[in-house]
Design an enzyme around this catalytic site. Structure first.
Site, short mmCIF file in Angstrom:
data_model
loop_
_atom_site.label_atom_id
_atom_site.label_comp_id
_atom_site.label_asym_id
_atom_site.label_seq_id
_atom_site.Cartn_x
_atom_site.Cartn_y
_atom_site.Cartn_z
N ARG A 103 0.85 -1.18 0.00
CA ARG A 103 0.00 0.00 0.00
C ARG A 103 0.89 1.23 0.00
O ARG A 103 1.82 1.33 0.80
CB ARG A 103 -0.84 -0.05 1.28
CG ARG A 103 -1.86 1.00 1.39
CD ARG A 103 -2.76 0.73 2.57
NE ARG A 103 -2.06 0.77 3.85
CZ ARG A 103 -2.66 0.67 5.02
NH1 ARG A 103 -3.94 0.47 5.08
NH2 ARG A 103 -1.99 0.75 6.14
N THR A 107 -1.10 7.66 -0.77
CA THR A 107 -2.34 7.64 -1.57
C THR A 107 -3.26 6.49 -1.17
O THR A 107 -4.42 6.46 -1.55
CB THR A 107 -1.99 7.46 -3.05
OG1 THR A 107 -1.34 6.17 -3.20
CG2 THR A 107 -1.05 8.55 -3.56
N ASP A 202 1.60 -3.12 12.82
CA ASP A 202 1.98 -3.53 11.47
C ASP A 202 2.41 -5.00 11.52
O ASP A 202 3.42 -5.34 12.14
CB ASP A 202 3.12 -2.65 10.98
CG ASP A 202 3.47 -2.95 9.53
OD1 ASP A 202 3.34 -2.04 8.69
OD2 ASP A 202 3.88 -4.10 9.23
N ASP A 205 5.99 -5.79 10.28
CA ASP A 205 7.03 -5.36 11.23
C ASP A 205 7.08 -6.28 12.44
O ASP A 205 8.15 -6.61 12.94
CB ASP A 205 6.75 -3.93 11.72
CG ASP A 205 7.01 -2.89 10.64
OD1 ASP A 205 7.53 -3.25 9.56
OD2 ASP A 205 6.68 -1.72 10.87
N1 URA Z 1 -1.68 -3.72 7.86
C1 URA Z 1 -1.15 -4.00 9.06
O1 URA Z 1 -0.11 -4.65 9.15
N2 URA Z 1 -1.79 -3.56 10.16
C2 URA Z 1 -2.93 -2.84 10.10
O2 URA Z 1 -3.47 -2.48 11.15
C3 URA Z 1 -3.46 -2.55 8.83
C4 URA Z 1 -2.82 -3.01 7.73
#
Ligand code: URA
Length: 212
Positions: A103, A107, A202, A205
């Site tokens: 993503r 944008t 995330d 991560d």
């Molecule tokens: N992607 C992620 O890793 N965490 C989120 O909260 C949304 C998208």
């Protein structure tokens, strides 16, 4: 689109530990692996099988084997990779393809930066792995891509989803039959940065560490 949310205390327990910011990356990876194995059990409920006969030491027994063409498992890179082992543990004869989608944080557009899939997916059941269904953009793109190649039954396996993402996905694939979504939990909402709330942060991560 059929949506299944696993309702099981062990799943809820594992999701709770995943959410905890104190959970380390190795622990997080192990938990994702365990959760996906549980999700895979539900996600493969309509996997196609064909009759086979085997001989036991006592007699002939009629059973089933997984049909050909083999199912295809497609982790969406990067975070979907953390779900691959858990899925293929349950269907070890599945083939594996890869989709790299990210993503654009400004944008929020979805960019496909890598793809390693058979050209022809006619008649294939496909399992798409992506732990976080946030806006739905990635999964809509992935499903449309796979459908263009001929996939005829697509099951998305996610750990968490935002209601906004489920709605967007439902709308985005409303014209496509045979799309299923299997989840461990449906969360409250998306925040202004399109993160799932309460979510787990995330997922990439937390699985693999921060990469700038
Ligand atoms: N992607 C992620 O890793 N965490 C989120 O909260 C949304 C998208």
């Amino acid at each position: 689109m059929r949506v299944t949310i696993l309702d099981h205390p062990l799943v809820s327990h594992k999701v709770t530990v995943l959410r905890d910011e104190r959970t380390s990356s190795p622990q997080f990876r192990a938990l994702v692996d365990e959760l996906v194995t549980l999700l895979a059990y539900e996600a493969t409920r309509s996997i196609r099988v064909e009759p086979v006969t085997v001989r036991t030491p006592v007699a002939e027994a009629r059973g089933v084997g997984i049909s050909r063409p083999r199912p295809l498992v497609v982790p969406v890179l990067r975070a979907g990779l953390g779900m691959l082992e858990g899925m293929t543990r349950l269907i070890p004869t599945a083939e594996v393809g890869f989709l790299g989608m990210a993503r654009n944080e400004q944008t929020l557009d979805i960019v496909t930066y890598a793809e390693r899939l058979p050209d022809d997916l006619t008649g294939r059941q496909v399992y798409v792995l992506d732990p976080m269904l946030a806006t739905g953009g990635t999964l809509i793109e992935a499903i449309r891509f796979l459908r263009q190649r001929g996939a005829d039954h697509i099951t998305c396996v996610c750990i968490l989803a935002a209601p906004e993402g489920i709605d967007a996905l439902e709308e985005g694939v409303a014209d496509l039959p045979d799309v299923d979504l299997v989840l461990a939990a449906r969360d409250e909402r998306l925040n202004e940065k399109a993160y799932i709330v309460p979510g787990l942060g995330d997922a990439g991560d937390r699985l693999y560490g921060v990469v700038d």
